[in-house]
Scaffold this motif. Structure first.
Motif: not given
Length: 554
Positions: A220-228, A287
């Motif tokens: 999940r963290a990998e998927k939202i990294a760009d959003d952060l 993060r």
């Protein structure tokens, strides 16, 4: 005890209802009157062969109903009913019915509940013993001789039974241990490989769930990294919202005093800066917590796949792998310790075998002593029954180990020799029906009331004898009837005179149909029947006087 017998359409009997009581009941009648039909009917109710030839000519079916006293709770009969799912109300009479159809087939009932002929035959020894020329139940069955001797000698085999159970349990434990070791030895290479494989994997209970949760979080963290990252640019970038808010605050600070609204605007911007700072802090926390190492994700996934692959290989759940590893190590340890463990169990088997031998040998000694007493008791009954040339012995012989049981190591059988110099043989080898019945009577008297059934039937026990022997038979039957219900089919006036109830079996014909009937005799009728038995077709006054004397001395 048999209380009633109802017969419908059996051979020559159209309809017959008989009542029975305690003590000695005698059945008499001329030869061919149908006495055997009555016994056949009783035998039919007790599971005898349901031959359609028993159905009276012209009738659709034959029905026999025998009524007995209620079985005692916890008696062998009551236990037999429980084993076969029959519900018998406590205190209720036991009613056994058998129906045979003219076109073949039969049905049995116990208190209106269906019962197979096999079950009726199992019940029979607990209800009635029928001793006739060809009967092989009751005392003629060698399988019951050991129990009869134990009852006579009061040789309770309880201690032997406990020792036998312990011996067989130890043997079963030894057999299981040897089987385990043999199986383990065959599988040693596989066991060693499996243990090494599981040890290298080192599974931990609950590990799969933990790894799966961690994997999901990192994915999940990998998927939202760009959003952060985009949010960071929006808030903290060169042209981000935080910088513009701070710039606006600095400008408002210079002019806020010029107007109340400007002061309000400055306060709102300050609050926005504070809230945006909180947002920045929360984002930093997120993060930090959701940060992942791509290599860690790969390692996590690899471990998870290894656990699941190993679980599929051994057909268990991943959480059960740790327990499986412990079980496999234990099997290897048992295999390594095998011979030492076997030796311990073998010693236990030897000890329990010795204990059984001691207990069963003591039981054998008591049986041998009881056998001598029984032989003497039976011998004392033989001469008065005109069997003075015969000899009786109770054989107590050892069984092979395959025959050992909770009742010990002995085979018990009653044997006789009917003539001087003749070898001993089983009771069933006797040729003469009357002789056999007298032997059974002698044995029954010696055993008193022991034998199981509450009702006994003797069929023509006095065949071929008369005078003093017949009197001796009658006296012994009367003595035996003091402790059990006894029914005797007899041709002897001496025996008939001993009866507490006298039934006459007679055949009648209207010219087209022949019927057999049975009726209870009054005292006068009984005297006349005994006189007939003494003199034949022509009843004389002398025969009547002799009948009177027999009845008076009975």
């Amino acid at each position: 005890m048999l209380t009633e017998l109802s017969i419908r359409d059996v051979v020559l009997i159209e309809a017959l209802d008989l009542g029975f009581g305690e003590g000695l009941g005698v059945l008499t009648g001329e030869t061919g009157a149908g006495k055997s039909i009555l016994l056949d009917a009783l035998g039919l109710a007790l599971g005898g062969r349901g031959d359609s030839g028993l159905v009276r000519h012209g009738a659709a079916q034959a029905v026999v109903t025998a009524t007995f006293d209620a079985p005692a709770p916890e008696s062998p009969l009551a236990l037999l009913f429980d084993e076969n799912g029959l519900e018998i109300e406590r205190g209720e009479p036991l009613i056994v019915k058998r129906i045979v159809k003219a076109d073949g087939g039969s049905r049995g009932f116990v208190n209106d509940q269906p019962a197979s002929a096999g079950l009726l035959r199992e019940m029979a020894p607990h209800l009635v013993e029928i001793h006739g020329q060809h009967d092989e139940r009751g005392l003629l069955n060698a399988r019951g001789h050991r129990a009869l001797l134990d009852i006579f000698g009061r040789t309770e085999p309880g201690a032997t039974g406990k020792a036998y159970a312990a011996f067989r349990a130890a043997e079963a434990e030894l057999a299981a241990a040897r089987a385990d070791i043999e199986t383990a030895a065959r599988d040693r290479e596989w066991l060693e490989h499996t243990v090494a494989e599981l040890t290298a994997l080192a599974p931990v209970a609950g590990e799969e769930e933990t790894l799966a949760d961690t994997r999901r979080s990192m994915q999940r963290a990998e998927k939202i990294a760009d959003d952060l990252a985009a949010i960071d640019d929006f808030l903290e970038g060169k042209d981000g919202g935080m910088a513009k808010l701070r710039q606006a605050a600095r400008v408002l600070e210079r002019i806020a005093e010029d107007h109340v609204a400007l002061g309000n605007a400055l306060a709102a911007v300050d609050r926005a800066v504070i809230e945006a700072s909180v947002a920045e802090e929360s984002l930093r926390d997120a993060r930090a917590e959701m940060a992942y190492d791509p290599r860690a994700l790969e390692d996590d996934e690899a471990r998870l796949f290894e656990l699941r692959a190993m679980a599929r290989k051994h057909r268990v759940q991943p959480d059960d792998l740790a327990a499986l590893a412990d079980e496999m190590r234990a099997r290897l340890e048992r295999l390594d310790a095998g011979e030492g463990g076997i030796a311990v169990i073998e010693a236990r088997v030897a000890a329990s075998r010795k204990a059984f031998a001691v207990a069963s040998d003591a039981l054998t000694k008591r049986r041998l002593a009881a056998a001598k007493r029984l032989d003497v008791a039976v011998a004392g009954e033989l001469a008065p029954l005109k069997l003075d040339a015969a000899r009786f012995q109770t054989v107590v012989a050892p069984l092979g180990e395959e025959g050992w049981s909770a009742a010990g190591k002995d085979r018990v059988e009653f044997e006789i020799s009917t003539n001087p110099g003749a070898p001993f043989a089983a009771l069933t080898k006797i040729a003469s029906g009357g002789e056999l019945s007298r032997f059974i009577l002698a044995l029954k008297v010696a055993l008193a009331e022991e034998g199981g059934a509450s009702t006994m039937v003797f069929d023509e026990i006095d065949r071929g004898v008369g005078g003093a022997v017949a009197s001796a038979i009658g006296e012994r039957l009367a003595r035996l009837a003091q402790s059990t219900q006894l029914l005797v089919v007899t041709h002897s006036p001496q025996v008939a005179a001993r009866g507490a109830k006298h039934l006459l079996i007679a055949k009648s014909s209207d010219g087209t149909v022949t019927r057999t009937g049975v009726r209870a005799l009054s005292e006068d009728e009984r005297r006349e029947e005994i006189a007939r038995m003494l003199s034949g077709a022509q009843i004389t006054d002398e025969a009547r006087a002799q009948a009177e004397r027999l009845l008076e001395t009975a």
